[in-house]
Design an enzyme around this catalytic site. Sequence first.
Site, PDB file in Angstrom:
ATOM      1  N   ASN A 167     -11.249  -1.645  -5.206  1.00 37.26           N
ATOM      2  CA  ASN A 167     -10.335  -0.690  -5.862  1.00 37.26           C
ATOM      3  C   ASN A 167     -10.828  -0.252  -7.231  1.00 37.26           C
ATOM      4  OD1 ASN A 167      -7.372  -2.556  -4.790  1.00 37.26           O
ATOM      5  ND2 ASN A 167      -8.540  -1.017  -3.688  1.00 37.26           N
TER       6      ASN A 167
ATOM      7  N   ASP B 127       0.830  -1.210   0.000  1.00 40.09           N
ATOM      8  CA  ASP B 127       0.000   0.000   0.000  1.00 40.09           C
ATOM      9  C   ASP B 127       0.867   1.264   0.000  1.00 40.09           C
ATOM     10  OD1 ASP B 127      -2.432   1.332   0.017  1.00 40.09           O
ATOM     11  OD2 ASP B 127      -2.565   1.388   2.197  1.00 40.09           O
TER      12      ASP B 127
END
Lengths: 217, 217
Positions: free
Chosen positions: B60, B12
Amino acid sequence: MRVPNHVGIIPDGNRRWSVNMGLAKEMGYDYGLSPGLEMFKLCKEAGVKELTYYGFTTDNTKRPKQQTEAFTKACVKAVEMLSKEDASLLVVGNTESPVFPRELKAYTKRKTFGNGGIKVNFLVNYGWHWDLENLFLEGDKEKKGKKNIMDSIYTSDISRVDLIIRWGGRRRLSGFLPVQSIYSDFYVIDDFWPDFKPDHFYNALKWYENQDITLGG
Amino acid sequence: MRVPNHVGIIPDGNRRWSVNMGLAKEMGYDYGLSPGLEMFKLCKEAGVKELTYYGFTTDNTKRPKQQTEAFTKACVKAVEMLSKEDASLLVVGNTESPVFPRELKAYTKRKTFGNGGIKVNFLVNYGWHWDLENLFLEGDKEKKGKKNIMDSIYTSDISRVDLIIRWGGRRRLSGFLPVQSIYSDFYVIDDFWPDFKPDHFYNALKWYENQDITLGG
């Protein structure tokens, strides 16, 4: 201040605390009762809407008898203490097993005590596998894609957890509500649960305030 | 040294890294490719048996088009890079959606590349809800209690994760393999993924070595 709607509590470290104090391992659970009540009061004060305690799990019941007896008794006492407060209380877990305490059967339907208000969930003989097994059953009823996972697990009455606070330093979920914990922020406190201090909670809230909540988006 | 069998990687912070560098948000993903390959090599060296990368999720794909295109391309490149190494490679995700990249369809059955060895799983258009939905279907086949959750989810070919390493400072799973992560130890690195350093991995291994693994017992 942005306050989490739903706080999950993993009150770990009771046995390690006992050993440090020179006590038998199973002695620590009773010392976790007053922290539990204090956490409840602090959450109410802060405006938390739902609170879930990790009581004991089906995994935990494989431990020595002195320990399983001690944590079962502590859970019964904790629920009875909470039932004297203003709360909407629910005990959730596998009630079909003989290790589920009889005294708590009466709490397995949500019930309002006092003036109600905060939703309190107490996991007793909870198992992540047990929780998800209900999806097998729900599959019989409808076709794929029509069903929502959150509504089909055994703990469907427990909503998404925003903030999980774990005492005792371990950075893992240990089976705590896998579906409701998907997007939870996870705060770990090194102190053991019987050493609970209000600052633990306040620090967790302060930390949570700075988290950017995206729900995976 | 006690090495985790299965390491999960949550890479991330690519967008935050880009912004810090004065780049457009979607530029960071390409800078995560070489860290990904480096992690693979370090894991092999350390004796890790299985490695799972969190590529992108169904959550996402709700992001702006420039970003979804950029991370999809980066995942395709990453898988193609890994296919030049010695590994047993599997791409897992919802292939029935148009956002699943065609180029990766060929990888959705596990296949040995080079001399094989380490199992590598790459999650592409993965969704926790999608993964668990298979339990509805499996329920049709057998009765309650007869079925094992681990064997009945879509990702049943991915085993229990021992150590999850997340870059970018967030302390949450964000839908990463909820069933396989039940007992995982969770290590968070504040640096963003494109700033990967081997020490991140070594520090995680050192930390993991000191964890007391109980599997809830």
